[in-house]
Motif scaffolding. Sequence first.
Motif, PDB file in Angstrom:
ATOM      1  N   ARG A 226       0.985  -1.457   0.243  1.00 27.56           N
ATOM      2  CA  ARG A 226      -0.517  -0.086   0.109  1.00 27.56           C
ATOM      3  C   ARG A 226       1.199   1.356  -0.267  1.00 27.56           C
ATOM      4  O   ARG A 226       0.262   2.299  -0.529  1.00 27.56           O
ATOM      5  CB  ARG A 226      -0.962  -0.115   1.556  1.00 27.56           C
ATOM      6  N   ALA A 227       1.955   1.056   1.141  1.00 27.31           N
ATOM      7  CA  ALA A 227       3.162   2.206   0.746  1.00 27.31           C
ATOM      8  C   ALA A 227       3.669   2.546  -0.595  1.00 27.31           C
ATOM      9  O   ALA A 227       4.429   3.481  -0.919  1.00 27.31           O
ATOM     10  CB  ALA A 227       3.980   2.201   2.098  1.00 27.31           C
ATOM     11  N   GLY A 228       3.671   1.354  -1.272  1.00 25.01           N
ATOM     12  CA  GLY A 228       4.808   1.126  -2.618  1.00 25.01           C
ATOM     13  C   GLY A 228       5.957   1.335  -2.267  1.00 25.01           C
ATOM     14  O   GLY A 228       6.708   1.990  -3.403  1.00 25.01           O
ATOM     15  N   ARG A 229       5.977   0.782  -1.608  1.00 28.65           N
ATOM     16  CA  ARG A 229       7.422   0.098  -1.501  1.00 28.65           C
ATOM     17  C   ARG A 229       7.931  -1.653  -1.902  1.00 28.65           C
ATOM     18  O   ARG A 229       9.258  -1.314  -2.053  1.00 28.65           O
ATOM     19  CB  ARG A 229       7.789  -0.207   0.166  1.00 28.65           C
ATOM     20  N   LEU A 230       6.546  -2.220  -2.082  1.00 32.20           N
ATOM     21  CA  LEU A 230       6.490  -3.436  -3.040  1.00 32.20           C
ATOM     22  C   LEU A 230       5.727  -3.540  -3.740  1.00 32.20           C
ATOM     23  O   LEU A 230       4.882  -2.640  -3.775  1.00 32.20           O
ATOM     24  CB  LEU A 230       6.599  -4.405  -1.858  1.00 32.20           C
ATOM     25  N   ARG A 231       5.566  -4.303  -5.153  1.00 35.18           N
ATOM     26  CA  ARG A 231       4.999  -4.339  -6.148  1.00 35.18           C
ATOM     27  C   ARG A 231       3.871  -5.323  -6.205  1.00 35.18           C
ATOM     28  O   ARG A 231       5.623  -6.759  -5.890  1.00 35.18           O
ATOM     29  CB  ARG A 231       5.291  -3.612  -7.497  1.00 35.18           C
ATOM     30  N   ALA A 232       3.142  -5.670  -5.734  1.00 33.53           N
ATOM     31  CA  ALA A 232       2.547  -7.206  -5.582  1.00 33.53           C
ATOM     32  C   ALA A 232       2.326  -7.460  -7.049  1.00 33.53           C
ATOM     33  O   ALA A 232       1.740  -6.952  -7.925  1.00 33.53           O
ATOM     34  CB  ALA A 232       1.003  -6.670  -4.929  1.00 33.53           C
ATOM     35  N   LEU A 233       2.539  -8.588  -7.702  1.00 31.93           N
ATOM     36  CA  LEU A 233       2.359  -9.429  -9.266  1.00 31.93           C
ATOM     37  C   LEU A 233       0.990 -10.052  -9.017  1.00 31.93           C
ATOM     38  O   LEU A 233       0.328  -9.889 -10.272  1.00 31.93           O
ATOM     39  CB  LEU A 233       3.515  -9.357  -9.464  1.00 31.93           C
ATOM     40  N   ALA A 234       1.470 -10.674  -8.398  1.00 36.27           N
ATOM     41  CA  ALA A 234      -0.271 -12.175  -8.316  1.00 36.27           C
ATOM     42  C   ALA A 234      -0.054 -12.406  -6.160  1.00 36.27           C
ATOM     43  O   ALA A 234       0.503 -12.930  -5.950  1.00 36.27           O
ATOM     44  CB  ALA A 234       0.101 -12.977  -8.939  1.00 36.27           C
ATOM     45  N   VAL A 235      -1.631 -12.618  -6.531  1.00 34.61           N
ATOM     46  CA  VAL A 235      -1.453 -14.033  -5.583  1.00 34.61           C
ATOM     47  C   VAL A 235      -2.072 -15.419  -5.771  1.00 34.61           C
ATOM     48  O   VAL A 235      -2.456 -14.952  -6.983  1.00 34.61           O
ATOM     49  CB  VAL A 235      -3.201 -13.679  -4.322  1.00 34.61           C
ATOM     50  N   THR A 236      -1.546 -16.091  -4.532  1.00 27.93           N
ATOM     51  CA  THR A 236      -1.602 -17.894  -5.345  1.00 27.93           C
ATOM     52  C   THR A 236      -2.757 -18.908  -4.913  1.00 27.93           C
ATOM     53  O   THR A 236      -3.164 -19.243  -5.264  1.00 27.93           O
ATOM     54  CB  THR A 236      -0.539 -18.724  -4.781  1.00 27.93           C
ATOM     55  N   THR A 237      -4.004 -17.658  -4.436  1.00 22.64           N
ATOM     56  CA  THR A 237      -5.099 -18.714  -4.481  1.00 22.64           C
ATOM     57  C   THR A 237      -5.712 -18.226  -5.508  1.00 22.64           C
ATOM     58  O   THR A 237      -5.789 -17.155  -6.494  1.00 22.64           O
ATOM     59  CB  THR A 237      -5.990 -17.183  -3.215  1.00 22.64           C
ATOM     60  N   ALA A 238      -7.497 -18.758  -5.212  1.00 21.21           N
ATOM     61  CA  ALA A 238      -7.537 -18.788  -6.298  1.00 21.21           C
ATOM     62  C   ALA A 238      -8.824 -17.953  -6.500  1.00 21.21           C
ATOM     63  O   ALA A 238      -9.764 -17.404  -7.336  1.00 21.21           O
ATOM     64  CB  ALA A 238      -8.636 -20.484  -6.766  1.00 21.21           C
ATOM     65  N   TYR A 239      -8.849 -16.952  -5.385  1.00 23.06           N
ATOM     66  CA  TYR A 239     -10.078 -15.836  -5.216  1.00 23.06           C
ATOM     67  C   TYR A 239      -8.412 -14.284  -4.254  1.00 23.06           C
ATOM     68  O   TYR A 239      -7.648 -15.100  -4.453  1.00 23.06           O
ATOM     69  CB  TYR A 239     -10.457 -16.264  -3.837  1.00 23.06           C
ATOM     70  N   VAL A 247      -4.538  -6.611  -6.943  1.00 26.13           N
ATOM     71  CA  VAL A 247      -3.853  -7.852  -7.155  1.00 26.13           C
ATOM     72  C   VAL A 247      -4.515  -8.925  -8.102  1.00 26.13           C
ATOM     73  O   VAL A 247      -5.208  -9.837  -7.485  1.00 26.13           O
ATOM     74  CB  VAL A 247      -3.541  -7.891  -6.325  1.00 26.13           C
ATOM     75  N   PRO A 248      -3.641  -9.549  -8.871  1.00 26.21           N
ATOM     76  CA  PRO A 248      -4.918 -10.807  -9.926  1.00 26.21           C
ATOM     77  C   PRO A 248      -4.424 -12.070  -9.231  1.00 26.21           C
ATOM     78  O   PRO A 248      -2.656 -11.918  -8.329  1.00 26.21           O
ATOM     79  CB  PRO A 248      -4.244 -10.578 -11.103  1.00 26.21           C
ATOM     80  N   THR A 249      -4.478 -13.460  -9.476  1.00 25.81           N
ATOM     81  CA  THR A 249      -4.194 -14.354  -9.054  1.00 25.81           C
ATOM     82  C   THR A 249      -3.722 -14.953 -10.204  1.00 25.81           C
ATOM     83  O   THR A 249      -3.222 -14.097 -11.460  1.00 25.81           O
ATOM     84  CB  THR A 249      -5.264 -15.237  -9.335  1.00 25.81           C
ATOM     85  N   VAL A 250      -2.843 -15.780  -9.433  1.00 21.12           N
ATOM     86  CA  VAL A 250      -1.856 -16.032 -10.627  1.00 21.12           C
ATOM     87  C   VAL A 250      -2.424 -16.927 -11.522  1.00 21.12           C
ATOM     88  O   VAL A 250      -1.959 -16.822 -12.732  1.00 21.12           O
ATOM     89  CB  VAL A 250      -0.985 -17.379  -9.837  1.00 21.12           C
ATOM     90  N   ALA A 251      -3.375 -17.523 -11.438  1.00 17.63           N
ATOM     91  CA  ALA A 251      -4.566 -18.316 -11.949  1.00 17.63           C
ATOM     92  C   ALA A 251      -5.324 -17.072 -13.644  1.00 17.63           C
ATOM     93  O   ALA A 251      -4.634 -17.949 -14.964  1.00 17.63           O
ATOM     94  CB  ALA A 251      -5.706 -18.795 -11.947  1.00 17.63           C
ATOM     95  N   GLU A 252      -5.030 -16.234 -13.005  1.00 18.59           N
ATOM     96  CA  GLU A 252      -5.438 -15.380 -13.733  1.00 18.59           C
ATOM     97  C   GLU A 252      -4.186 -14.727 -14.717  1.00 18.59           C
ATOM     98  O   GLU A 252      -4.114 -14.534 -16.051  1.00 18.59           O
ATOM     99  CB  GLU A 252      -6.401 -13.933 -13.143  1.00 18.59           C
ATOM    100  N   ALA A 253      -3.641 -14.277 -14.287  1.00 22.90           N
ATOM    101  CA  ALA A 253      -2.546 -13.236 -14.513  1.00 22.90           C
ATOM    102  C   ALA A 253      -1.239 -14.162 -15.748  1.00 22.90           C
ATOM    103  O   ALA A 253      -0.917 -14.424 -16.326  1.00 22.90           O
ATOM    104  CB  ALA A 253      -1.147 -12.423 -13.372  1.00 22.90           C
ATOM    105  N   ALA A 254      -0.889 -15.665 -14.879  1.00 17.38           N
ATOM    106  CA  ALA A 254      -0.443 -16.483 -15.962  1.00 17.38           C
ATOM    107  C   ALA A 254      -0.885 -17.259 -16.622  1.00 17.38           C
ATOM    108  O   ALA A 254      -0.486 -18.145 -17.012  1.00 17.38           O
ATOM    109  CB  ALA A 254       0.609 -17.311 -14.637  1.00 17.38           C
ATOM    110  N   GLN A 255      -2.409 -17.355 -16.583  1.00 21.20           N
ATOM    111  CA  GLN A 255      -3.347 -17.765 -17.417  1.00 21.20           C
ATOM    112  C   GLN A 255      -3.079 -19.544 -17.088  1.00 21.20           C
ATOM    113  O   GLN A 255      -2.890 -20.680 -17.832  1.00 21.20           O
ATOM    114  CB  GLN A 255      -3.316 -17.960 -19.129  1.00 21.20           C
TER     115      GLN A 255
END
Length: 336
Positions: A226-239, A247-255
């Motif tokens: 939230r503070a911009g010190r890290l950039r989130a690319l994806a979460v590992t859950t289905a939701y 932040v998208p899921t890995v399933a979404e972002a990596a198809q």
Amino acid sequence: MPTKRFFLRSLASALALTLGGAALHFSVLHAATTTAPSFPNKPVRIIVPVAAGGSADKLTRTLAERLSVLWGQSVVVENIAGASGTIGAAKVAKAAPDGYTLLQQGEGLTLNGILFRALPYDTNKSFTPIVKAVVSPQVLVVNPGTGLNTLADYLARAKAQPESISLALPGNGGIAHVAHEILAQETGAKVNYIPYPGGGPAAVDVIAGHANATLITLAAVTEYVRAGRLRALAVTTAYRSPALPQVPTVAEAAQLPGFSVESWQGYFAPVGTPQAVVQKINRDINLVLQSPEIRAQLEAQGFKVAGGTSADLAKSLQAEQPLYAHAIKTAGLALR
């Protein structure tokens, strides 16, 4: 790869069933009128087997503060990191079975039982489950200076320039390691793994630029994202997580349909601890977790409150062991 996707779907289903059972049991637990034992009558120690600053530490300190008030006794959090959490676990396994020394652990307890050839305790016999407190996604985060803005960027670089990305692991062989190995097997990405004694030190080094990325429990880094010190690319859950819904899921972002890995954190006592003491600790942790203020605080960090009975946690452990064993074998992680 159908085998891996079957594992991931099976894992998600097994954990969903467990959490559903936990929810059903809570109303009964909350209404229980069993006479509580005279516990505690002295300070209680909770051992967190990773370094301070990570999600496990944050969760335990939040609970400890409220339990101290509820019990009228100090609840001390002690961080004993090392050997993927086995040093701290061994200390609890050897402690007196009276409820005054507890262990914070999650799926790492199961993973270590699979990955290590020998342990100073018996994973299946040394501990009495108390409660599964929370579940949480893992999240892949990078230092903004890497120029990696999406998971597609990350995977493309990891494939075009193998091991050019340094990934700080919050413990060797933990859930983050397993999840990333599955992602690597699915996509062909290759990174340079660097083990750390916990999520706190790993996140700090990524922020400082000493490592490029980390895959870590979301609750450990929500404030940094939230503070911009890290950039989130994806979460590992289905939701997606309500804490970071963008932040998208890995399933979404990596198809990768079916990709889902969810971590959890709970509490254990040495085997032989009186059942009345286990039930009291379980009941009181559930009371703390279900308080509106604490629930809101934990959910804002990225946790999802679980709760339930000690039997629910025992069933969850039984369900995940064969599934994780299959994942580790498929990912090619060697026993140590």
